[in-house]
Design a protein around this motif. Sequence first.
Motif, PDB file in Angstrom:
ATOM      1  N   MET A   1      -3.550   2.313 -21.958  1.00  0.00           N
ATOM      2  CA  MET A   1      -3.201   1.695 -20.705  1.00  0.00           C
ATOM      3  C   MET A   1      -4.000   2.374 -19.593  1.00  0.00           C
ATOM      4  SD  MET A   1       0.540   1.061 -18.936  1.00  0.00           S
ATOM      5  CE  MET A   1       1.333   1.592 -20.401  1.00  0.00           C
ATOM      6  N   LYS A   2      -4.486   1.565 -18.655  1.00  0.00           N
ATOM      7  CA  LYS A   2      -5.261   2.106 -17.541  1.00  0.00           C
ATOM      8  C   LYS A   2      -4.567   1.741 -16.232  1.00  0.00           C
ATOM      9  CE  LYS A   2      -9.858   2.307 -15.632  1.00  0.00           C
ATOM     10  NZ  LYS A   2     -11.250   1.980 -15.812  1.00  0.00           N
ATOM     11  N   LEU A   3      -4.286   2.763 -15.434  1.00  0.00           N
ATOM     12  CA  LEU A   3      -3.612   2.598 -14.149  1.00  0.00           C
ATOM     13  C   LEU A   3      -4.562   3.030 -13.040  1.00  0.00           C
ATOM     14  CD1 LEU A   3      -1.056   2.188 -12.364  1.00  0.00           C
ATOM     15  CD2 LEU A   3      -0.469   4.562 -12.883  1.00  0.00           C
ATOM     16  N   ARG A   4      -4.745   2.150 -12.069  1.00  0.00           N
ATOM     17  CA  ARG A   4      -5.561   2.490 -10.896  1.00  0.00           C
ATOM     18  C   ARG A   4      -4.764   2.146  -9.642  1.00  0.00           C
ATOM     19  NH1 ARG A   4     -10.882  -0.832 -11.993  1.00  0.00           N
ATOM     20  NH2 ARG A   4      -9.235  -2.301 -12.416  1.00  0.00           N
ATOM     21  N   PHE A   5      -4.888   2.989  -8.636  1.00  0.00           N
ATOM     22  CA  PHE A   5      -4.225   2.701  -7.362  1.00  0.00           C
ATOM     23  C   PHE A   5      -5.014   3.328  -6.236  1.00  0.00           C
ATOM     24  CE2 PHE A   5      -2.457   6.599  -8.985  1.00  0.00           C
ATOM     25  CZ  PHE A   5      -2.304   7.422  -7.887  1.00  0.00           C
ATOM     26  N   GLN A   6      -4.893   2.737  -5.060  1.00  0.00           N
ATOM     27  CA  GLN A   6      -5.592   3.270  -3.884  1.00  0.00           C
ATOM     28  C   GLN A   6      -4.925   2.766  -2.615  1.00  0.00           C
ATOM     29  OE1 GLN A   6      -9.594   1.841  -4.279  1.00  0.00           O
ATOM     30  NE2 GLN A   6      -9.152  -0.121  -3.354  1.00  0.00           N
ATOM     31  N   LYS A   7      -5.136   3.508  -1.544  1.00  0.00           N
ATOM     32  CA  LYS A   7      -4.655   3.100  -0.224  1.00  0.00           C
ATOM     33  C   LYS A   7      -5.736   2.245   0.431  1.00  0.00           C
ATOM     34  CE  LYS A   7      -3.849   7.234   1.282  1.00  0.00           C
ATOM     35  NZ  LYS A   7      -3.496   8.335   2.186  1.00  0.00           N
ATOM     36  N   GLU A   8      -5.297   1.205   1.120  1.00  0.00           N
ATOM     37  CA  GLU A   8      -6.214   0.341   1.852  1.00  0.00           C
ATOM     38  C   GLU A   8      -5.586  -0.005   3.202  1.00  0.00           C
ATOM     39  OE1 GLU A   8      -7.203  -3.181  -0.334  1.00  0.00           O
ATOM     40  OE2 GLU A   8      -7.713  -2.077  -2.155  1.00  0.00           O
ATOM     41  N   SER A   9      -6.417  -0.427   4.120  1.00  0.00           N
ATOM     42  CA  SER A   9      -5.938  -0.913   5.409  1.00  0.00           C
ATOM     43  C   SER A   9      -6.373  -2.369   5.528  1.00  0.00           C
ATOM     44  CB  SER A   9      -6.525  -0.083   6.553  1.00  0.00           C
ATOM     45  OG  SER A   9      -6.006  -0.528   7.786  1.00  0.00           O
ATOM     46  N   TRP A  10      -5.406  -3.260   5.600  1.00  0.00           N
ATOM     47  CA  TRP A  10      -5.704  -4.688   5.682  1.00  0.00           C
ATOM     48  C   TRP A  10      -5.550  -5.156   7.122  1.00  0.00           C
ATOM     49  CZ3 TRP A  10      -2.592  -7.090   1.028  1.00  0.00           C
ATOM     50  CH2 TRP A  10      -3.134  -6.631  -0.164  1.00  0.00           C
ATOM     51  N   PRO A  11      -6.611  -5.716   7.707  1.00  0.00           N
ATOM     52  CA  PRO A  11      -6.503  -6.214   9.083  1.00  0.00           C
ATOM     53  C   PRO A  11      -5.615  -7.458   9.140  1.00  0.00           C
ATOM     54  CG  PRO A  11      -8.651  -6.769   8.161  1.00  0.00           C
ATOM     55  CD  PRO A  11      -7.943  -5.925   7.144  1.00  0.00           C
TER      56      PRO A  11
ATOM     57  N   THR B   1      -2.649  -0.600  -3.253  1.00  0.00           N
ATOM     58  CA  THR B   1      -2.932  -1.609  -4.268  1.00  0.00           C
ATOM     59  C   THR B   1      -2.916  -0.934  -5.631  1.00  0.00           C
ATOM     60  OG1 THR B   1      -5.323  -1.329  -4.039  1.00  0.00           O
ATOM     61  CG2 THR B   1      -4.294  -3.055  -2.718  1.00  0.00           C
ATOM     62  N   VAL B   2      -2.390  -1.655  -6.613  1.00  0.00           N
ATOM     63  CA  VAL B   2      -2.231  -1.115  -7.965  1.00  0.00           C
ATOM     64  C   VAL B   2      -2.779  -2.118  -8.964  1.00  0.00           C
ATOM     65  CG1 VAL B   2      -0.573  -0.339  -9.700  1.00  0.00           C
ATOM     66  CG2 VAL B   2      -0.145   0.118  -7.293  1.00  0.00           C
ATOM     67  N   SER B   3      -3.447  -1.594  -9.981  1.00  0.00           N
ATOM     68  CA  SER B   3      -3.938  -2.404 -11.087  1.00  0.00           C
ATOM     69  C   SER B   3      -3.558  -1.699 -12.382  1.00  0.00           C
ATOM     70  CB  SER B   3      -5.463  -2.557 -10.984  1.00  0.00           C
ATOM     71  OG  SER B   3      -5.983  -3.193 -12.119  1.00  0.00           O
ATOM     72  N   LEU B   4      -2.931  -2.434 -13.285  1.00  0.00           N
ATOM     73  CA  LEU B   4      -2.506  -1.875 -14.564  1.00  0.00           C
ATOM     74  C   LEU B   4      -3.067  -2.764 -15.668  1.00  0.00           C
ATOM     75  CD1 LEU B   4      -0.717   0.245 -15.994  1.00  0.00           C
ATOM     76  CD2 LEU B   4       1.161  -1.400 -15.826  1.00  0.00           C
ATOM     77  N   SER B   5      -3.872  -2.165 -16.564  1.00  0.00           N
ATOM     78  CA  SER B   5      -4.534  -2.924 -17.630  1.00  0.00           C
ATOM     79  C   SER B   5      -4.135  -2.390 -18.997  1.00  0.00           C
ATOM     80  CB  SER B   5      -6.053  -2.824 -17.490  1.00  0.00           C
ATOM     81  OG  SER B   5      -6.483  -3.311 -16.249  1.00  0.00           O
ATOM     82  N   ARG B   6      -3.971  -3.352 -19.924  1.00  0.00           N
ATOM     83  CA  ARG B   6      -3.665  -2.982 -21.305  1.00  0.00           C
ATOM     84  C   ARG B   6      -3.894  -4.204 -22.197  1.00  0.00           C
ATOM     85  NH1 ARG B   6       2.109  -0.824 -23.657  1.00  0.00           N
ATOM     86  NH2 ARG B   6       1.438  -0.611 -25.801  1.00  0.00           N
ATOM     87  N   GLY B   7      -4.559  -3.981 -23.310  1.00  0.00           N
ATOM     88  CA  GLY B   7      -4.749  -5.037 -24.291  1.00  0.00           C
ATOM     89  C   GLY B   7      -5.440  -6.284 -23.768  1.00  0.00           C
ATOM     90  N   GLY B   8      -6.383  -6.117 -22.868  1.00  0.00           N
ATOM     91  CA  GLY B   8      -7.121  -7.258 -22.339  1.00  0.00           C
ATOM     92  C   GLY B   8      -6.438  -7.982 -21.191  1.00  0.00           C
ATOM     93  N   TYR B   9      -5.269  -7.512 -20.782  1.00  0.00           N
ATOM     94  CA  TYR B   9      -4.544  -8.116 -19.666  1.00  0.00           C
ATOM     95  C   TYR B   9      -4.491  -7.133 -18.503  1.00  0.00           C
ATOM     96  CZ  TYR B   9      -2.953 -11.481 -23.121  1.00  0.00           C
ATOM     97  OH  TYR B   9      -2.897 -12.430 -24.092  1.00  0.00           O
ATOM     98  N   THR B  10      -4.547  -7.681 -17.303  1.00  0.00           N
ATOM     99  CA  THR B  10      -4.472  -6.847 -16.100  1.00  0.00           C
ATOM    100  C   THR B  10      -3.474  -7.458 -15.130  1.00  0.00           C
ATOM    101  OG1 THR B  10      -6.769  -6.146 -16.323  1.00  0.00           O
ATOM    102  CG2 THR B  10      -5.773  -5.882 -14.152  1.00  0.00           C
ATOM    103  N   GLY B  11      -2.596  -6.612 -14.604  1.00  0.00           N
ATOM    104  CA  GLY B  11      -1.671  -7.019 -13.550  1.00  0.00           C
ATOM    105  C   GLY B  11      -2.029  -6.290 -12.269  1.00  0.00           C
ATOM    106  N   GLN B  12      -1.840  -6.947 -11.152  1.00  0.00           N
ATOM    107  CA  GLN B  12      -2.168  -6.348  -9.863  1.00  0.00           C
ATOM    108  C   GLN B  12      -1.010  -6.540  -8.897  1.00  0.00           C
ATOM    109  OE1 GLN B  12      -5.726  -8.633  -9.065  1.00  0.00           O
ATOM    110  NE2 GLN B  12      -6.996  -6.889  -9.626  1.00  0.00           N
TER     111      GLN B  12
END
Length: 67
Positions: free
Chosen positions: A1-11, A30-41
């Motif tokens: 499983m791959k987890l990515r997250f970061q802070k962003e500023s949205w105008p 923002t968060v992205s979680l990937s596993r088995g060819g599927y990604t959720g955001q």
Amino acid sequence: MKLRFQKESWPLKKPFRFAGHAIASSDVVTVSLSRGGYTGQGEATGVIYRGETPDTICAQIAGIESR
């Protein structure tokens, strides 16, 4: 499983004005979680009256990520 997250500023399209204040952007995590060819955001801003901020949200996610 791959987890990515970061802070962003949205105008915002237009500044949000209230009680003499103007907010021109929203700080989000923002968060992205990937596993088995599927990604959720997803994204979150936190609940101010509960003391949540993008920094506290990132700290919680980092705590989960380290398990």
